[in-house]
Design a protein around this motif. Structure first.
Motif, PDB file in Angstrom:
ATOM      1  N   LEU A   1      93.403  73.316  59.622  1.00  0.00           N
ATOM      2  CA  LEU A   1      93.998  72.393  58.660  1.00  0.00           C
ATOM      3  C   LEU A   1      94.785  71.285  59.351  1.00  0.00           C
ATOM      4  CD1 LEU A   1      95.139  74.887  55.875  1.00  0.00           C
ATOM      5  CD2 LEU A   1      93.208  73.294  55.798  1.00  0.00           C
ATOM      6  N   TRP A   2      95.461  71.624  60.456  1.00  0.00           N
ATOM      7  CA  TRP A   2      96.160  70.603  61.227  1.00  0.00           C
ATOM      8  C   TRP A   2      95.171  69.569  61.768  1.00  0.00           C
ATOM      9  CZ3 TRP A   2     101.036  68.999  62.292  1.00  0.00           C
ATOM     10  CH2 TRP A   2     102.091  69.816  61.890  1.00  0.00           C
ATOM     11  N   VAL A   3      94.075  70.055  62.313  1.00  0.00           N
ATOM     12  CA  VAL A   3      93.064  69.153  62.866  1.00  0.00           C
ATOM     13  C   VAL A   3      92.504  68.240  61.788  1.00  0.00           C
ATOM     14  CG1 VAL A   3      90.753  69.053  63.903  1.00  0.00           C
ATOM     15  CG2 VAL A   3      92.451  70.656  64.797  1.00  0.00           C
ATOM     16  N   LEU A   4      92.160  68.809  60.633  1.00  0.00           N
ATOM     17  CA  LEU A   4      91.601  68.013  59.548  1.00  0.00           C
ATOM     18  C   LEU A   4      92.611  66.997  59.018  1.00  0.00           C
ATOM     19  CD1 LEU A   4      89.628  70.771  57.582  1.00  0.00           C
ATOM     20  CD2 LEU A   4      88.717  69.073  59.178  1.00  0.00           C
ATOM     21  N   GLY A   5      93.874  67.389  58.916  1.00  0.00           N
ATOM     22  CA  GLY A   5      94.905  66.456  58.471  1.00  0.00           C
ATOM     23  C   GLY A   5      95.083  65.301  59.439  1.00  0.00           C
ATOM     24  N   PHE A   6      95.059  65.599  60.725  1.00  0.00           N
ATOM     25  CA  PHE A   6      95.189  64.551  61.739  1.00  0.00           C
ATOM     26  C   PHE A   6      94.008  63.584  61.676  1.00  0.00           C
ATOM     27  CE2 PHE A   6      93.961  63.158  66.039  1.00  0.00           C
ATOM     28  CZ  PHE A   6      95.051  62.338  66.331  1.00  0.00           C
ATOM     29  N   ILE A   7      92.814  64.120  61.538  1.00  0.00           N
ATOM     30  CA  ILE A   7      91.621  63.268  61.467  1.00  0.00           C
ATOM     31  C   ILE A   7      91.695  62.337  60.259  1.00  0.00           C
ATOM     32  CG2 ILE A   7      89.131  63.338  61.006  1.00  0.00           C
ATOM     33  CD1 ILE A   7      89.009  65.831  62.810  1.00  0.00           C
ATOM     34  N   PHE A   8      92.239  62.826  59.160  1.00  0.00           N
ATOM     35  CA  PHE A   8      92.366  62.000  57.959  1.00  0.00           C
ATOM     36  C   PHE A   8      93.388  60.872  58.152  1.00  0.00           C
ATOM     37  CE2 PHE A   8      94.460  60.967  53.940  1.00  0.00           C
ATOM     38  CZ  PHE A   8      93.382  60.663  53.132  1.00  0.00           C
ATOM     39  N   LEU A   9      94.505  61.164  58.833  1.00  0.00           N
ATOM     40  CA  LEU A   9      95.631  60.239  58.866  1.00  0.00           C
ATOM     41  C   LEU A   9      95.645  59.282  60.049  1.00  0.00           C
ATOM     42  CD1 LEU A   9      98.499  62.689  57.817  1.00  0.00           C
ATOM     43  CD2 LEU A   9      97.538  60.833  56.444  1.00  0.00           C
ATOM     44  N   TYR A  10      94.987  59.622  61.159  1.00  0.00           N
ATOM     45  CA  TYR A  10      95.182  58.877  62.405  1.00  0.00           C
ATOM     46  C   TYR A  10      94.785  57.409  62.274  1.00  0.00           C
ATOM     47  CZ  TYR A  10      95.083  57.820  67.423  1.00  0.00           C
ATOM     48  OH  TYR A  10      95.291  57.262  68.672  1.00  0.00           O
ATOM     49  N   ARG A  11      93.749  57.102  61.499  1.00  0.00           N
ATOM     50  CA  ARG A  11      93.257  55.725  61.428  1.00  0.00           C
ATOM     51  C   ARG A  11      93.403  55.107  60.032  1.00  0.00           C
ATOM     52  NH1 ARG A  11      88.043  53.946  62.986  1.00  0.00           N
ATOM     53  NH2 ARG A  11      89.236  52.008  63.184  1.00  0.00           N
ATOM     54  N   ILE A  12      94.233  55.696  59.183  1.00  0.00           N
ATOM     55  CA  ILE A  12      94.326  55.196  57.810  1.00  0.00           C
ATOM     56  C   ILE A  12      94.933  53.795  57.767  1.00  0.00           C
ATOM     57  CG2 ILE A  12      96.581  56.296  57.372  1.00  0.00           C
ATOM     58  CD1 ILE A  12      95.616  56.792  54.501  1.00  0.00           C
ATOM     59  N   GLY A  13      95.919  53.506  58.624  1.00  0.00           N
ATOM     60  CA  GLY A  13      96.564  52.198  58.604  1.00  0.00           C
ATOM     61  C   GLY A  13      95.635  51.071  59.000  1.00  0.00           C
ATOM     62  N   ASP A  14      94.943  51.212  60.131  1.00  0.00           N
ATOM     63  CA  ASP A  14      94.063  50.125  60.567  1.00  0.00           C
ATOM     64  C   ASP A  14      92.819  50.028  59.693  1.00  0.00           C
ATOM     65  OD1 ASP A  14      91.505  51.166  62.340  1.00  0.00           O
ATOM     66  OD2 ASP A  14      93.170  52.566  62.422  1.00  0.00           O
ATOM     67  N   SER A  15      92.394  51.155  59.086  1.00  0.00           N
ATOM     68  CA  SER A  15      91.259  51.094  58.160  1.00  0.00           C
ATOM     69  C   SER A  15      91.591  50.223  56.956  1.00  0.00           C
ATOM     70  CB  SER A  15      90.865  52.498  57.692  1.00  0.00           C
ATOM     71  OG  SER A  15      90.329  53.257  58.755  1.00  0.00           O
ATOM     72  N   MET A  16      92.790  50.397  56.416  1.00  0.00           N
ATOM     73  CA  MET A  16      93.206  49.576  55.283  1.00  0.00           C
ATOM     74  C   MET A  16      93.380  48.118  55.700  1.00  0.00           C
ATOM     75  SD  MET A  16      95.883  51.851  53.030  1.00  0.00           S
ATOM     76  CE  MET A  16      96.095  50.489  51.888  1.00  0.00           C
ATOM     77  N   ALA A  17      93.985  47.899  56.870  1.00  0.00           N
ATOM     78  CA  ALA A  17      94.236  46.531  57.328  1.00  0.00           C
ATOM     79  C   ALA A  17      92.938  45.758  57.537  1.00  0.00           C
ATOM     80  CB  ALA A  17      95.056  46.544  58.615  1.00  0.00           C
ATOM     81  N   GLY A  18      91.903  46.443  57.981  1.00  0.00           N
ATOM     82  CA  GLY A  18      90.646  45.766  58.289  1.00  0.00           C
ATOM     83  C   GLY A  18      89.682  45.657  57.135  1.00  0.00           C
TER      84      GLY A  18
ATOM     85  N   ALA B   1      95.294  37.243  66.648  1.00  0.00           N
ATOM     86  CA  ALA B   1      95.261  38.413  65.765  1.00  0.00           C
ATOM     87  C   ALA B   1      93.927  39.143  65.863  1.00  0.00           C
ATOM     88  CB  ALA B   1      95.538  37.999  64.320  1.00  0.00           C
ATOM     89  N   ILE B   2      92.827  38.381  65.848  1.00  0.00           N
ATOM     90  CA  ILE B   2      91.500  39.004  65.935  1.00  0.00           C
ATOM     91  C   ILE B   2      91.304  39.652  67.302  1.00  0.00           C
ATOM     92  CG2 ILE B   2      89.018  38.554  65.974  1.00  0.00           C
ATOM     93  CD1 ILE B   2      89.420  36.414  63.883  1.00  0.00           C
ATOM     94  N   GLY B   3      91.745  38.966  68.365  1.00  0.00           N
ATOM     95  CA  GLY B   3      91.589  39.521  69.711  1.00  0.00           C
ATOM     96  C   GLY B   3      92.384  40.796  69.897  1.00  0.00           C
ATOM     97  N   PHE B   4      93.628  40.810  69.415  1.00  0.00           N
ATOM     98  CA  PHE B   4      94.460  42.010  69.548  1.00  0.00           C
ATOM     99  C   PHE B   4      93.887  43.156  68.721  1.00  0.00           C
ATOM    100  CE2 PHE B   4      98.687  44.200  68.561  1.00  0.00           C
ATOM    101  CZ  PHE B   4      98.653  44.928  69.752  1.00  0.00           C
ATOM    102  N   GLU B   5      93.355  42.832  67.546  1.00  0.00           N
ATOM    103  CA  GLU B   5      92.722  43.866  66.710  1.00  0.00           C
ATOM    104  C   GLU B   5      91.496  44.453  67.417  1.00  0.00           C
ATOM    105  OE1 GLU B   5      90.076  45.536  63.564  1.00  0.00           O
ATOM    106  OE2 GLU B   5      89.695  43.834  64.897  1.00  0.00           O
ATOM    107  N   GLY B   6      90.659  43.582  68.007  1.00  0.00           N
ATOM    108  CA  GLY B   6      89.490  44.080  68.723  1.00  0.00           C
ATOM    109  C   GLY B   6      89.863  44.968  69.883  1.00  0.00           C
ATOM    110  N   PHE B   7      90.948  44.609  70.580  1.00  0.00           N
ATOM    111  CA  PHE B   7      91.402  45.390  71.737  1.00  0.00           C
ATOM    112  C   PHE B   7      92.074  46.692  71.307  1.00  0.00           C
ATOM    113  CE2 PHE B   7      94.651  46.385  74.969  1.00  0.00           C
ATOM    114  CZ  PHE B   7      93.855  46.468  76.100  1.00  0.00           C
ATOM    115  N   GLY B   8      93.082  46.585  70.436  1.00  0.00           N
ATOM    116  CA  GLY B   8      93.874  47.757  70.064  1.00  0.00           C
ATOM    117  C   GLY B   8      93.124  48.782  69.248  1.00  0.00           C
ATOM    118  N   VAL B   9      92.431  48.323  68.200  1.00  0.00           N
ATOM    119  CA  VAL B   9      91.677  49.262  67.370  1.00  0.00           C
ATOM    120  C   VAL B   9      90.497  49.840  68.149  1.00  0.00           C
ATOM    121  CG1 VAL B   9      90.284  49.485  65.274  1.00  0.00           C
ATOM    122  CG2 VAL B   9      92.402  48.178  65.219  1.00  0.00           C
ATOM    123  N   GLY B  10      89.910  49.039  69.028  1.00  0.00           N
ATOM    124  CA  GLY B  10      88.828  49.568  69.868  1.00  0.00           C
ATOM    125  C   GLY B  10      89.298  50.714  70.739  1.00  0.00           C
TER     126      GLY B  10
END
Length: 429
Positions: free
Chosen positions: A245-262, A341-350
């Motif tokens: 459950l910890w693993v599944l919760g982490f997988i759900f939450l780790y990228r939620i912020g950048d997913s919404m932003a993009g 902004a686009i360059g930093f997003e490509g670098f950081g999210v990548g």
């Protein structure tokens, strides 16, 4: 190995690793070149749905709420674990279990993308919705088998670098629907633009036909029951329900912020006043170079620091990308800020995505690669599909600046789980 009644082991079967390398240079091999082509093939249909489709609809007059709801067509990405067992169980033709599914999905994607652009957004919007769902289904299915293929051709000590190469090729694919296609749309009919975009599936298809089928670890599932039940049982029994459950919760939450932003970036850029050609030209330069640099830096860092520490360092950079877009919203239509902004997003999210994908690969048992990888990546896609479908409504209430601040805040819960999920001082590949 006979698993007709019970799993043979709870601990994942390790993939044999080569002799230790002297430096990261020795990891640059034929497998990494293959992952460049396959990563590009994986990213193209997703970014078409996120960027080109969004620009097409925006230029046709749809408002931000309606375009935001289009994120719901991405639901196949969240349910692909349901049909993933079929890809572990069956194969057809002479290409083998992985390559046959790769070739089929890539061919169908080429056709489906081209056909989608032949409809009129004003009078045939329901047909575009149906076509987008078909593209999302085929793209999610392609991802199932490509993830399994990548996991199976790389030893454990190359999973981090392999994920970095694959993810950054995935990001570079955005140059087609997010840059080239937008530039072409100012000069050509949309139908032509979509067929040109679809043709970029051909390099991945050619790669599929030329590469070799990966080795099989253990006996493939002998029936549907084994293909469905054993992967889930192995994951739960490996460390118990609590850790699962910890693993599944982490997988759900780790990228939620950048997913919404993009999720509505193209609409965001258009609302700020940037013309499509300028968006495409700036994205072309910045995404390409930031992804190349991110791939090199991310690969080297993960070889040296390991996946656990990469999740910490890259996760911070990934979260900060939302603040870059907040600054752009405050600054207005400034080409310099757009490029930054686009360059930093490509670098950081990548970087963050590469570490995340490597973590998921490490968590899978090579006997059930397609099903377990699909389960984990499906959960990670939930925010991108269902949570981000509400983004248009949030933006209408908050404005773009505060929306990106909210995205940054949503990245923090996943980061706070890292001491439990990936302790900093626990050195693993």
């Amino acid at each position: 190995m006979n698993r007709s009644s019970e799993p043979a082991a709870i601990v994942p079967t390790p993939v044999p690793a080569p002799a230790p390398a002297n430096s990261w240079h020795s990891y640059l091999n034929r497998q990494m070149l293959i992952l460049l082509f396959l990563g590009f093939s994986s990213g193209l249909p997703l970014y078409l749905l996120l960027n080109l489709l969004q620009a097409w609809l925006a230029k046709s007059g749809l408002n931000v709420k309606a375009i935001g709801l289009f994120a719901l067509v991405m639901f196949p990405y969240t349910w692909k674990f349901i049909w993933a067992p079929l890809m572990d169980r069956f194969h057809f033709g002479s290409l083998g279990r992985r390559r046959s599914w790769m070739a089929l999905t890539q061919t169908l994607l080429l056709v489906a993308i081209g056909i989608m652009g032949m409809f009129d957004p004003v009078t045939e919007l329901p047909l575009i919705v149906a076509a987008a769902i078909v593209v999302a289904f085929l793209s999610a299915s392609q991802d199932v088998v490509l993830d399994a293929y990548r996991r199976e051709i790389l030893p454990d000590n190359e999973q981090g670098l392999g994920a970095a190469v694959f993810v950054n090729a995935y990001k570079v694919a955005n140059l087609v629907p997010g840059a080239l296609s937008l530039i072409l749309a100012d000069h050509l009919p949309w139908q032509t633009v979509f067929w040109i975009t679809a043709a970029f599936m051909l390099p991945g298809l050619a790669c599929t036909l030329l590469v070799e089928e990966p080795a099989v670890y253990g006996a493939p599932p002998k029936n549907i029951r084994e293909a469905v039940v054993l992967p889930f049982r192995e994951f739960i029994m490996r460390d118990g329900w609590s850790k699962a459950l910890w693993v599944l919760g982490f997988i759900f939450l780790y990228r939620i912020g950048d997913s919404m932003a993009g999720s509505l970036l193209t609409k965001f850029f258009i609302d700020l006043g940037f013309p499509l050609t300028q968006i495409g030209a700036i994205a072309k330069l910045t995404v390409f170079w930031s992804s190349i640099i991110g791939g090199i830096v991310g690969g080297v860092w993960m070889v040296k620091m390991g996946i656990n520490r990469a999740l910490w360092v890259f996760g911070v950079l990934q979260a900060l990308t939302s603040l870059g877009f907040a600054l752009l919203a405050h600054a207005g239509p400034n080409p310099f800020y757009l490029a930054a902004a686009i360059g930093f997003e490509g670098f950081g999210v990548g970087l963050g995505t590469a570490a995340f994908v490597a973590y998921i690969a490490r968590a899978t048992d090579p006997r059930y690669t397609a099903t377990q990888f699909a389960l984990f990546s499906s959960l990670a896609a939930v925010p991108r599909t269902f949570v981000t479908s509400s983004v248009g409504f949030i933006v209408e209430q908050t404005g773009w600046f505060w929306f990106f601040i909210v995205c940054f805040a949503l990245a923090l819960p996943g980061m706070l789980m890292l001491p439990k999920i990936a302790p900093w001082n626990e050195r693993v590949a």
